[in-house]
Design a protein around this motif. Sequence first.
Motif, PDB file in Angstrom:
ATOM      1  N   ALA A  36       8.571   4.803   1.971  1.00 43.46           N
ATOM      2  CA  ALA A  36       8.610   5.330   0.613  1.00 43.46           C
ATOM      3  C   ALA A  36       8.717   6.844   0.579  1.00 43.46           C
ATOM      4  CB  ALA A  36       7.359   4.896  -0.162  1.00 43.46           C
ATOM      5  N   GLU A  37       8.240   7.517   1.636  1.00 42.64           N
ATOM      6  CA  GLU A  37       8.191   8.978   1.623  1.00 42.64           C
ATOM      7  C   GLU A  37       9.436   9.632   2.204  1.00 42.64           C
ATOM      8  OE1 GLU A  37       4.663  10.839   2.888  1.00 42.64           O
ATOM      9  OE2 GLU A  37       3.354   9.580   1.659  1.00 42.64           O
ATOM     10  N   SER A  38      10.213   8.885   2.975  1.00 40.86           N
ATOM     11  CA  SER A  38      11.445   9.442   3.520  1.00 40.86           C
ATOM     12  C   SER A  38      12.559   9.337   2.482  1.00 40.86           C
ATOM     13  CB  SER A  38      11.863   8.684   4.788  1.00 40.86           C
ATOM     14  OG  SER A  38      13.209   8.980   5.112  1.00 40.86           O
ATOM     15  N   PRO A  39      13.151  10.455   2.063  1.00 42.11           N
ATOM     16  CA  PRO A  39      14.249  10.384   1.093  1.00 42.11           C
ATOM     17  C   PRO A  39      15.395   9.509   1.581  1.00 42.11           C
ATOM     18  CG  PRO A  39      13.498  12.652   1.339  1.00 42.11           C
ATOM     19  CD  PRO A  39      12.813  11.852   2.413  1.00 42.11           C
ATOM     20  N   GLU A  40      15.692   9.578   2.879  1.00 40.42           N
ATOM     21  CA  GLU A  40      16.807   8.797   3.428  1.00 40.42           C
ATOM     22  C   GLU A  40      16.527   7.299   3.362  1.00 40.42           C
ATOM     23  OE1 GLU A  40      16.796  12.834   4.590  1.00 40.42           O
ATOM     24  OE2 GLU A  40      15.328  11.325   5.175  1.00 40.42           O
ATOM     25  N   VAL A  41      15.305   6.916   3.715  1.00 39.29           N
ATOM     26  CA  VAL A  41      14.969   5.492   3.735  1.00 39.29           C
ATOM     27  C   VAL A  41      14.909   4.920   2.330  1.00 39.29           C
ATOM     28  CG1 VAL A  41      13.235   3.786   4.387  1.00 39.29           C
ATOM     29  CG2 VAL A  41      13.776   5.650   5.949  1.00 39.29           C
ATOM     30  N   VAL A  42      14.312   5.654   1.397  1.00 37.79           N
ATOM     31  CA  VAL A  42      14.198   5.119   0.048  1.00 37.79           C
ATOM     32  C   VAL A  42      15.570   5.003  -0.611  1.00 37.79           C
ATOM     33  CG1 VAL A  42      13.872   7.247  -1.304  1.00 37.79           C
ATOM     34  CG2 VAL A  42      12.649   5.179  -1.958  1.00 37.79           C
ATOM     35  N   LYS A  43      16.494   5.898  -0.268  1.00 37.47           N
ATOM     36  CA  LYS A  43      17.866   5.759  -0.762  1.00 37.47           C
ATOM     37  C   LYS A  43      18.546   4.558  -0.130  1.00 37.47           C
ATOM     38  CE  LYS A  43      18.513  10.706  -1.663  1.00 37.47           C
ATOM     39  NZ  LYS A  43      19.188  11.950  -1.189  1.00 37.47           N
ATOM     40  N   LEU A  44      18.258   4.317   1.139  1.00 37.24           N
ATOM     41  CA  LEU A  44      18.816   3.152   1.820  1.00 37.24           C
ATOM     42  C   LEU A  44      18.350   1.864   1.152  1.00 37.24           C
ATOM     43  CD1 LEU A  44      20.216   1.734   4.214  1.00 37.24           C
ATOM     44  CD2 LEU A  44      18.121   2.044   5.509  1.00 37.24           C
ATOM     45  N   ILE A  45      17.086   1.839   0.742  1.00 33.87           N
ATOM     46  CA  ILE A  45      16.555   0.666   0.056  1.00 33.87           C
ATOM     47  C   ILE A  45      17.353   0.391  -1.214  1.00 33.87           C
ATOM     48  CG2 ILE A  45      14.560  -0.218  -1.230  1.00 33.87           C
ATOM     49  CD1 ILE A  45      12.778   1.278   0.801  1.00 33.87           C
ATOM     50  N   GLY A  46      17.631   1.446  -1.967  1.00 35.72           N
ATOM     51  CA  GLY A  46      18.366   1.267  -3.215  1.00 35.72           C
ATOM     52  C   GLY A  46      19.832   1.002  -3.023  1.00 35.72           C
ATOM     53  N   ASN A  47      20.446   1.697  -2.072  1.00 27.16           N
ATOM     54  CA  ASN A  47      21.894   1.585  -1.881  1.00 27.16           C
ATOM     55  C   ASN A  47      22.320   0.303  -1.178  1.00 27.16           C
ATOM     56  OD1 ASN A  47      22.176   4.085  -3.045  1.00 27.16           O
ATOM     57  ND2 ASN A  47      22.336   5.191  -1.113  1.00 27.16           N
TER      58      ASN A  47
ATOM     59  N   ALA B 168      -0.643   2.011  -7.156  1.00 26.90           N
ATOM     60  CA  ALA B 168       0.485   1.088  -7.060  1.00 26.90           C
ATOM     61  C   ALA B 168       1.533   1.376  -8.132  1.00 26.90           C
ATOM     62  CB  ALA B 168      -0.013  -0.351  -7.174  1.00 26.90           C
ATOM     63  N   VAL B 169       1.073   1.670  -9.351  1.00 30.02           N
ATOM     64  CA  VAL B 169       2.003   1.922 -10.458  1.00 30.02           C
ATOM     65  C   VAL B 169       2.844   3.163 -10.187  1.00 30.02           C
ATOM     66  CG1 VAL B 169       2.167   2.566 -12.895  1.00 30.02           C
ATOM     67  CG2 VAL B 169       0.602   0.750 -12.189  1.00 30.02           C
ATOM     68  N   TYR B 170       2.212   4.269  -9.820  1.00 30.06           N
ATOM     69  CA  TYR B 170       2.943   5.510  -9.604  1.00 30.06           C
ATOM     70  C   TYR B 170       3.828   5.444  -8.365  1.00 30.06           C
ATOM     71  CZ  TYR B 170       0.891   8.410 -13.314  1.00 30.06           C
ATOM     72  OH  TYR B 170       0.561   8.965 -14.531  1.00 30.06           O
ATOM     73  N   ARG B 171       3.340   4.816  -7.309  1.00 34.15           N
ATOM     74  CA  ARG B 171       4.165   4.692  -6.105  1.00 34.15           C
ATOM     75  C   ARG B 171       5.412   3.864  -6.375  1.00 34.15           C
ATOM     76  NH1 ARG B 171       5.478   7.519  -2.052  1.00 34.15           N
ATOM     77  NH2 ARG B 171       3.368   7.734  -1.208  1.00 34.15           N
ATOM     78  N   PHE B 172       5.249   2.764  -7.092  1.00 35.64           N
ATOM     79  CA  PHE B 172       6.414   1.929  -7.369  1.00 35.64           C
ATOM     80  C   PHE B 172       7.389   2.649  -8.296  1.00 35.64           C
ATOM     81  CE2 PHE B 172       8.225  -2.084  -9.473  1.00 35.64           C
ATOM     82  CZ  PHE B 172       9.188  -2.225  -8.494  1.00 35.64           C
TER      83      PHE B 172
END
Length: 414
Positions: free
Chosen positions: A329-340, A146-150
């Motif tokens: 979490a593994e898709s670069p596009e999706v994780v950027k969408l989460i942040g942006n 959990a720590v590393y994934r987050f």
Amino acid sequence: MESRAGFSFHVIAVLTVLSVLAGCAGRPEGVLIPTQTQAAGTSKVDVLVATTRRPTETPGVLFSGERGKEPVVTEIAVSIPPDKAREIGQVQWPSKLPANPAKEFATVSVTPLAAPAAQSWLKGHLGKSRRVFVFVHGFNNRYEDAVYRFAQIVHDSNADVAPVLFTWPSRGSIFAYNYDKESTNYSRDALEEMLRRLAKEPGVGEITVMAHSMGSWLTVEALRQMAIRDGRVAPKIQNVILASPDLDVDVFGQQLAEIGEKRPHFTLFVSRDDRALSLSRRISGNIDRLGQVDPTVEPYRSEFEKAGIVVLDLTALKTGDRLNHGKFAESPEVVKLIGNRLIAGQTVTDSDVGLGETLGAVALGTAQTVGSAASVAVSTPIAIFDPTTRRNYKDQVDRFGNSIGNAVETAVGQ
């Protein structure tokens, strides 16, 4: 003779076990032992970690999968390898200890915190946005998982947030599904209280909660309890993101009703090819899991529209996850969408922002049909169901149709 249903169940279970075991093979134990080794170009992510797990004496493990008597808070700093040395969306686990920070995730420091120190940490890590980002992990996760994934999600999303992880007692075993589920029930009060404390902090502007898999049950239950106790969910908790939610759809409907109308904005990541949820569905009496539904078909289409829930369908998106359970979490596009976008509470179908630029390689094309209750992307890796956009579009079409009708009537009258 074994029934076809029983045979299918065992096939799914065996495939799941093999996939999970293969993914965990070769990881050293004790990755949370801080290392003094440094490397140029690395990034550091400081995470505030609250847990209901039982402490362990094993070096670098910190907490087991058993249930602790009281919640414990720890600050953990994680070193992320330079971007050129890693794939966005992936956790580069150490092949041996000590880790090589130039190529692998490494633990920089571990600091137990009492309540006053945790408050000071929060004040010191709030950025200009004054946002707190809370993550609740899913089934089959060890503390270090959990720590590393987050830490990976926080780094790759590049979000301006104070990152807070809530980790509950999961044994990190595919065979401990029922134990893990009861552990989420065990942890409801602790998560509710943590969210309430965060919301009461004067410096906090807003809170986004993201939960994965079984952690979605825990998260929605904590919010439901808060709404019942306090009359509503704390107003600062503005966004809730459920990724691959392992949640009975009927139960979710009841939870949402009990949370009430003054609830946070909900966004769901779903995928119909999620193999982990296929197993969960079979274990749970063949009731649809929320993370596997098709948002364009009834009754889900109308229910999502009525509740104002935005759904991102990741079925067509391919990642390295063999279970198709961690695409968020593994898709670069999706994780950027989460942040942006999502942490800031912005709609992902807002025409004022170029989604093609926001998502990089993934271009979202939206097809709206007059009279349809859905707004979905076609011929793209991500399909979006946004009832608000659908309603706005339909209103525009209706107005356009009325204008055409008035023009025709005028022409005929002349």
